[in-house]
Design a protein around this motif. Structure first.
Motif, PDB file in Angstrom:
ATOM      1  N   GLY A   1       0.786  -1.216   0.000  1.00 57.47           N
ATOM      2  CA  GLY A   1       0.000   0.000   0.000  1.00 57.47           C
ATOM      3  C   GLY A   1       0.819   1.267   0.000  1.00 57.47           C
ATOM      4  O   GLY A   1       0.301   2.353  -0.253  1.00 57.47           O
ATOM      5  N   ARG A   2       2.098   1.151   0.256  1.00 58.14           N
ATOM      6  CA  ARG A   2       2.977   2.312   0.248  1.00 58.14           C
ATOM      7  C   ARG A   2       3.611   2.485  -1.123  1.00 58.14           C
ATOM      8  O   ARG A   2       3.515   1.614  -1.984  1.00 58.14           O
ATOM      9  N   GLY A   3       4.279   3.578  -1.303  1.00 59.82           N
ATOM     10  CA  GLY A   3       4.903   3.817  -2.595  1.00 59.82           C
ATOM     11  C   GLY A   3       6.081   4.764  -2.502  1.00 59.82           C
ATOM     12  O   GLY A   3       6.350   5.355  -1.454  1.00 59.82           O
ATOM     13  N   ILE A   4       6.775   4.899  -3.599  1.00 60.46           N
ATOM     14  CA  ILE A   4       7.891   5.827  -3.716  1.00 60.46           C
ATOM     15  C   ILE A   4       7.746   6.562  -5.045  1.00 60.46           C
ATOM     16  O   ILE A   4       7.090   6.071  -5.965  1.00 60.46           O
ATOM     17  N   PRO A   5       8.330   7.736  -5.176  1.00 58.64           N
ATOM     18  CA  PRO A   5       8.256   8.449  -6.456  1.00 58.64           C
ATOM     19  C   PRO A   5       8.846   7.613  -7.587  1.00 58.64           C
ATOM     20  O   PRO A   5       9.811   6.862  -7.393  1.00 58.64           O
ATOM     21  N   LEU A   6       8.267   7.744  -8.763  1.00 58.02           N
ATOM     22  CA  LEU A   6       8.726   6.996  -9.940  1.00 58.02           C
ATOM     23  C   LEU A   6      10.004   7.618 -10.502  1.00 58.02           C
ATOM     24  O   LEU A   6      10.008   8.208 -11.585  1.00 58.02           O
ATOM     25  N   LEU A   7      11.080   7.454  -9.752  1.00 55.28           N
ATOM     26  CA  LEU A   7      12.365   8.008 -10.189  1.00 55.28           C
ATOM     27  C   LEU A   7      13.512   7.038  -9.940  1.00 55.28           C
ATOM     28  O   LEU A   7      14.218   6.656 -10.862  1.00 55.28           O
ATOM     29  N   ASP A   8      13.700   6.651  -8.689  1.00 52.50           N
ATOM     30  CA  ASP A   8      14.870   5.868  -8.304  1.00 52.50           C
ATOM     31  C   ASP A   8      14.476   4.474  -7.842  1.00 52.50           C
ATOM     32  O   ASP A   8      13.362   4.251  -7.360  1.00 52.50           O
ATOM     33  N   GLY A   9      15.405   3.549  -7.963  1.00 48.66           N
ATOM     34  CA  GLY A   9      15.183   2.188  -7.533  1.00 48.66           C
ATOM     35  C   GLY A   9      14.717   1.303  -8.676  1.00 48.66           C
ATOM     36  O   GLY A   9      14.194   1.776  -9.688  1.00 48.66           O
ATOM     37  N   ALA A  10      14.910   0.010  -8.499  1.00 46.30           N
ATOM     38  CA  ALA A  10      14.599  -0.948  -9.558  1.00 46.30           C
ATOM     39  C   ALA A  10      13.128  -0.923  -9.946  1.00 46.30           C
ATOM     40  O   ALA A  10      12.779  -0.935 -11.127  1.00 46.30           O
ATOM     41  N   SER A  11      12.240  -0.897  -8.958  1.00 50.24           N
ATOM     42  CA  SER A  11      10.804  -0.925  -9.255  1.00 50.24           C
ATOM     43  C   SER A  11      10.382   0.275 -10.083  1.00 50.24           C
ATOM     44  O   SER A  11       9.702   0.145 -11.107  1.00 50.24           O
ATOM     45  N   ALA A  12      10.757   1.459  -9.631  1.00 50.67           N
ATOM     46  CA  ALA A  12      10.355   2.684 -10.327  1.00 50.67           C
ATOM     47  C   ALA A  12      10.902   2.719 -11.745  1.00 50.67           C
ATOM     48  O   ALA A  12      10.179   3.065 -12.698  1.00 50.67           O
ATOM     49  N   LYS A  13      12.139   2.350 -11.916  1.00 46.44           N
ATOM     50  CA  LYS A  13      12.740   2.422 -13.245  1.00 46.44           C
ATOM     51  C   LYS A  13      12.167   1.375 -14.189  1.00 46.44           C
ATOM     52  O   LYS A  13      12.017   1.629 -15.389  1.00 46.44           O
ATOM     53  N   SER A  14      11.836   0.208 -13.660  1.00 39.33           N
ATOM     54  CA  SER A  14      11.202  -0.807 -14.496  1.00 39.33           C
ATOM     55  C   SER A  14       9.832  -0.332 -14.964  1.00 39.33           C
ATOM     56  O   SER A  14       9.476  -0.469 -16.138  1.00 39.33           O
ATOM     57  N   LEU A  15       9.051   0.238 -14.045  1.00 41.01           N
ATOM     58  CA  LEU A  15       7.734   0.738 -14.416  1.00 41.01           C
ATOM     59  C   LEU A  15       7.821   1.845 -15.451  1.00 41.01           C
ATOM     60  O   LEU A  15       7.060   1.877 -16.431  1.00 41.01           O
ATOM     61  N   LEU A  16       8.745   2.767 -15.269  1.00 46.25           N
ATOM     62  CA  LEU A  16       8.921   3.863 -16.228  1.00 46.25           C
ATOM     63  C   LEU A  16       9.350   3.338 -17.594  1.00 46.25           C
ATOM     64  O   LEU A  16       8.845   3.784 -18.628  1.00 46.25           O
ATOM     65  N   ALA A  17      10.287   2.402 -17.584  1.00 41.19           N
ATOM     66  CA  ALA A  17      10.850   1.910 -18.839  1.00 41.19           C
ATOM     67  C   ALA A  17       9.821   1.192 -19.694  1.00 41.19           C
ATOM     68  O   ALA A  17       9.880   1.250 -20.930  1.00 41.19           O
TER      69      ALA A  17
END
Length: 255
Positions: free
Chosen positions: A139-155
């Protein structure tokens, strides 16, 4: 070791958007993560206390907000919605068993992450049984910028959407934007992303996209581990995560 962060504050709705203000207050409460008093909630929402109390009264009436010892938190209807989401979500349903197997075989924590506006939000988490482990709270999140999860989603999201998110989050930082766009292109070519220490020091992560349709990612599968342990079995963790992502993608596409 925890990989846990609260979401950044969402943009305040315009003064004309009465319904938006109600949802804004509810979203702020949900993202805060624990009960909050009216003064702090007013600061987080930048709403006048008189306006805030009207929104809270409406949310309490419908069961979306509960008051506990003078503090406010999501109410029972919010829990019902969350339970309904868990039960109805095809993505979560199809990912749970493969995620559990990956966590058991690797000994590390495994998360199912999706993009919600400009945030990477955890839908499901299988925790490592090690006393020293990494975690991404459901349920938590981080900005879509740094880390493997964010970068995979952006890519692996549509290019126009990724460009808009990066431009908004890195406003007035054109050099950083260019670097990130170049990195995202490399991730797309490679098919997955590995990072270390980008969000929390000492945390290693491998993230691979989950495809509901060829070329259309529904989310990302992330295995996270303390870097000291991951370095002893890096390729094994990468291979196992990629294999699990393929299994989940196949299940999604068969639906």
């Amino acid at each position: 070791m925890n990989h846990r962060q609260s979401l950044t504050d969402i943009a305040q709705p315009s003064s004309k958007a009465g319904a938006d203000r109600v949802l804004f207050v509810l979203a702020t409460l949900a993202r805060h993560g624990h009960p909050i008093n009216a003064r702090d909630l007013a600061q987080k929402t930048a709403l006048a206390q008189s306006t805030l109390y009207r929104q809270i009264a409406l949310l309490k009436q419908w069961g979306f907000v509960a008051e506990i010892d003078g503090k406010y938190a999501p109410g029972p209807v919010g829990l019902q919605l969350a339970m309904g989401f868990d039960q109805a979500s095809h993505l979560v349903h199809e990912a749970k068993l493969p995620m559990a197997r990956l966590a058991a075989e690797s000994g590390e924590s495994v998360g199912l992450i999706v993009a919600v506006k400009d945030q990477a939000v955890c839908l499901e988490m299988v925790e490592s049984q090690h006393s020293l482990r990494c975690s991404f709270e459901k349920g938590r999140g981080i900005p879509l910028l740094d880390g493997a999860s964010a970068k995979s989603l952006l890519a692996f999201m549509p290019g126009s959407a990724a460009r808009q998110i990066v431009t908004d989050l890195l406003d007035a930082k054109p050099k950083r934007q260019a670097q990130l766009f170049a990195e995202l292109e490399q991730i797309r070519e490679r098919g997955f992303v590995v990072t270390e220490g980008e969000v929390d020091p000492g945390v290693w992560g491998i993230s691979a996209p989950l495809f509901r349709q060829p070329g259309k990612a529904a989310g990302t599968l992330t295995l996270m581990a303390p870097a000291t342990r991951a370095h002893q079995k890096t390729q094994q963790l990468i291979d196992a995560t990629l294999a699990t992502a393929r299994v989940i993608s196949a299940r999604l596409q068969d639906f």
